[in-house]
Design an enzyme around this catalytic site. Sequence first.
Site, short mmCIF file in Angstrom:
data_model
loop_
_atom_site.label_atom_id
_atom_site.label_comp_id
_atom_site.label_asym_id
_atom_site.label_seq_id
_atom_site.Cartn_x
_atom_site.Cartn_y
_atom_site.Cartn_z
N HIS A 33 77.12 16.38 15.49
CA HIS A 33 78.65 16.48 13.51
C HIS A 33 79.22 15.40 14.23
O HIS A 33 80.61 15.72 13.91
CB HIS A 33 79.10 17.63 14.26
CG HIS A 33 78.09 18.93 13.33
ND1 HIS A 33 78.17 19.58 12.64
CD2 HIS A 33 77.66 19.83 14.49
CE1 HIS A 33 77.30 19.91 12.28
NE2 HIS A 33 76.91 20.49 13.45
N GLU A 139 57.73 1.61 -1.59
CA GLU A 139 56.87 0.82 0.03
C GLU A 139 58.10 0.62 0.94
O GLU A 139 58.93 1.54 1.30
CB GLU A 139 56.82 -0.45 -0.95
CG GLU A 139 55.72 -0.97 -1.69
CD GLU A 139 54.30 -0.61 -0.51
OE1 GLU A 139 52.92 0.68 -1.30
OE2 GLU A 139 54.07 -1.18 0.49
N ASP A 151 69.73 11.42 10.11
CA ASP A 151 68.10 11.72 10.62
C ASP A 151 67.37 10.91 9.80
O ASP A 151 66.48 10.37 10.22
CB ASP A 151 68.02 13.01 9.04
CG ASP A 151 69.01 14.61 9.90
OD1 ASP A 151 69.37 14.03 11.26
OD2 ASP A 151 69.26 15.48 9.73
N TYR A 200 77.98 24.88 7.61
CA TYR A 200 77.89 23.44 7.37
C TYR A 200 79.21 22.71 7.19
O TYR A 200 79.95 21.15 7.45
CB TYR A 200 76.50 23.15 7.66
CG TYR A 200 76.32 21.29 7.76
CD1 TYR A 200 76.26 20.81 9.15
CD2 TYR A 200 76.94 20.30 6.92
CE1 TYR A 200 75.95 19.13 9.10
CE2 TYR A 200 76.17 19.06 6.88
CZ TYR A 200 75.88 18.37 8.02
OH TYR A 200 76.10 17.37 8.67
C1 GLA Z 1 71.98 18.23 10.71
C2 GLA Z 1 72.35 17.00 9.60
C3 GLA Z 1 72.74 15.24 10.51
C4 GLA Z 1 73.89 15.60 11.57
C5 GLA Z 1 73.79 17.08 12.32
C6 GLA Z 1 75.01 17.31 13.23
O1 GLA Z 1 71.05 17.47 11.31
O2 GLA Z 1 71.60 16.94 9.03
O3 GLA Z 1 73.58 14.48 8.88
O4 GLA Z 1 75.72 16.27 10.40
O5 GLA Z 1 73.10 17.78 11.55
O6 GLA Z 1 75.27 16.99 14.09
#
Ligand code: GLA
Length: 368
Positions: A33, A139, A151, A200
């Site tokens: 977070h 690509e 991520d 979230y």
């Molecule tokens: C999810 C979100 C990430 C991040 C995490 C918490 O996975 O996709 O971007 O904010 O929560 O660290």
Amino acid sequence: MKSAELTHHFKHLFGSQPRVFSAPGRVNLLGEHTDYNDGFVMPCAIGFSTRVAISPRPDRKLVIRSEEFSEQLEFDLENLPSRGKGVWSDYVLGIAVMLGEIGHPTPGASLLVRGEVPIGAGLSSSAAIEVASALARAENVFIGARVGIMDQFVSCLGKAGHALLLDCRSLEFKLIPIPENVRLVICNTMVKHDHASGAYNRRREECDEGVKILTRWYPKARALRDISLAQLEQHTAELPPTVYKRCLHVVTENQRVLEGAKHLTEGDVCKFGTLMRESHTSLRDLFEVSCRELDIMVEIAESVEGYCGGRMTGGGFGGCTVNLVKTADASRFAAQISERYQAATGIKPDIYVCSAANGASADLNGQA
Ligand code: GLA
């Protein structure tokens, strides 16, 4: 081998030779977070990938299939929907829509998806399918996402045997080797609480509220990244108690990532493990994104041989824990956690003994 099987299946379905692109899921070692607070994270890519086989079509259609779901979806490229329907194919379609919006309309194509990343376990199966589709459609153009940069970033740029220390503001990153004497043991609680996405978003708002209040004294601060612990402590009384707790987590978590990077660079897995434990406590008590099952999973690990440290990983409210475990003890650790977690909760967990893997790639001629 896996790509060769996918190629074979693709030829059978569509009658043409595809190219195959793959992108992995991720596990975050430290820095939770913090990405949307312009802070620091330390994820690594894992050895579960989503593969997308693709070949062009002469018409203006996008035809999408997945090996996991039976339906075949067809879209008219001249008339793409502007919103997803909350189904798996949105991730593939979304990439075509986005490319169109930024001035790169895509040609007709058939796609077949094979996903290995467990869905809904907090290991970024969605980033994996997006990145693999983006590679397939564009690509090597990296499609940046406004949210959740961690991520997609590590799914693209992760490196085998390394954690990736990322500055989520400047996007500068450094690869840090993970010592050979430890494995990453990922323990899936098998629970996902429904309120996760609402909670979230609320956490993000609380962080923003904290920044807004703190700019009265620190007008240059743009994000919690710009606030030190001493600065925060000076204004505890001026922040609503919940907002203060959220801020305290983010500020200390950023410090843990930077300190953890030093320990890992020096190969000190014990000190790194201690920071992972502190991160869990902070996520549980201050950021309040853990849950009973995650806490149990973390607690039972404490007394198992070979454990160096661990914590919940990802957004929270279910999903997985990540544990640093001595390589020699990793499979026994996995078996014992499985038994103890099942005894405590009645749920059989999935446990994966992993090492950090490479980020996304194009598989050569679909044969890799
Ligand atoms: C999810 C979100 C990430 C991040 C995490 C918490 O996975 O996709 O971007 O904010 O929560 O660290």
